[in-house]
Design an enzyme around this catalytic site. Sequence first.
Site, PDB file in Angstrom:
ATOM      1  N   CYS A 115       0.821  -1.208   0.000  1.00  0.00           N
ATOM      2  CA  CYS A 115       0.000   0.000   0.000  1.00  0.00           C
ATOM      3  C   CYS A 115       0.864   1.271   0.000  1.00  0.00           C
ATOM      4  O   CYS A 115       1.630   1.509  -0.906  1.00  0.00           O
ATOM      5  CB  CYS A 115      -0.982  -0.054   1.167  1.00  0.00           C
ATOM      6  SG  CYS A 115      -2.381   1.046   1.015  1.00  0.00           S
ATOM      7  N   HIS A 116       0.762   2.086   1.033  1.00  0.00           N
ATOM      8  CA  HIS A 116       1.553   3.321   1.151  1.00  0.00           C
ATOM      9  C   HIS A 116       2.921   3.071   1.802  1.00  0.00           C
ATOM     10  O   HIS A 116       3.716   3.989   1.940  1.00  0.00           O
ATOM     11  CB  HIS A 116       0.793   4.370   1.974  1.00  0.00           C
ATOM     12  CG  HIS A 116      -0.377   4.959   1.259  1.00  0.00           C
ATOM     13  ND1 HIS A 116      -1.573   4.296   1.120  1.00  0.00           N
ATOM     14  CD2 HIS A 116      -0.537   6.144   0.628  1.00  0.00           C
ATOM     15  CE1 HIS A 116      -2.424   5.059   0.453  1.00  0.00           C
ATOM     16  NE2 HIS A 116      -1.815   6.183   0.132  1.00  0.00           N
TER      17      HIS A 116
END
Length: 192
Positions: A115-116
Amino acid sequence: MSVADTLTNRRVAFVVAPEGTEQVELTRPWQAVKDAGGTPELISMKAGEIQAFNHLDKGDTFPVDKVVTDASVDDYDGLVLPGGVANPDLLRTDPNVVNFVHEFFSRRKPVAVICHGPWTLIEADVVRGRRMTSYPSLRTDLRNAGAEWVDEEVVTDGGLVSSRNPDDLPAFCDKLVEEIAEGEHSRQATSA
């Protein structure tokens, strides 16, 4: 060797900020490591507990096993960096975390990020020349840092495993267990 024995006697560091971790991106890989016989450990910037989130809503709290300043890369066979927007944004501002993460690459140890989470890798300057994926909003950040960004469920590049979001967790978990079981990857050091 059964899947349950794949990570026997292997310790895996899960590095997260005191708040902002996407809960499922912590709990599912954590369970995958346990199911494979490994020992996951929660490492953060402060002692006590971390506050996980389900997107923007508070989730559960989890006890910290070790503060990053007391952790040694030598004690771990792999690293997992869960996402959530706030989590890696906080992690990348802490030089101790950034150095800890960078050291996994220097030591050729497997790293899995979702994800991030790649924001922390960008700050550690370890993505140059690597093929990766992430949450789509990090595409430009990763390209600017020298990575080849692709839109795929899971990408493995010589010990570096990356995925886009919680929908990718089954493939992400399988690959991170596989890469940690394989041990050191010489490709990791090329970006350190």
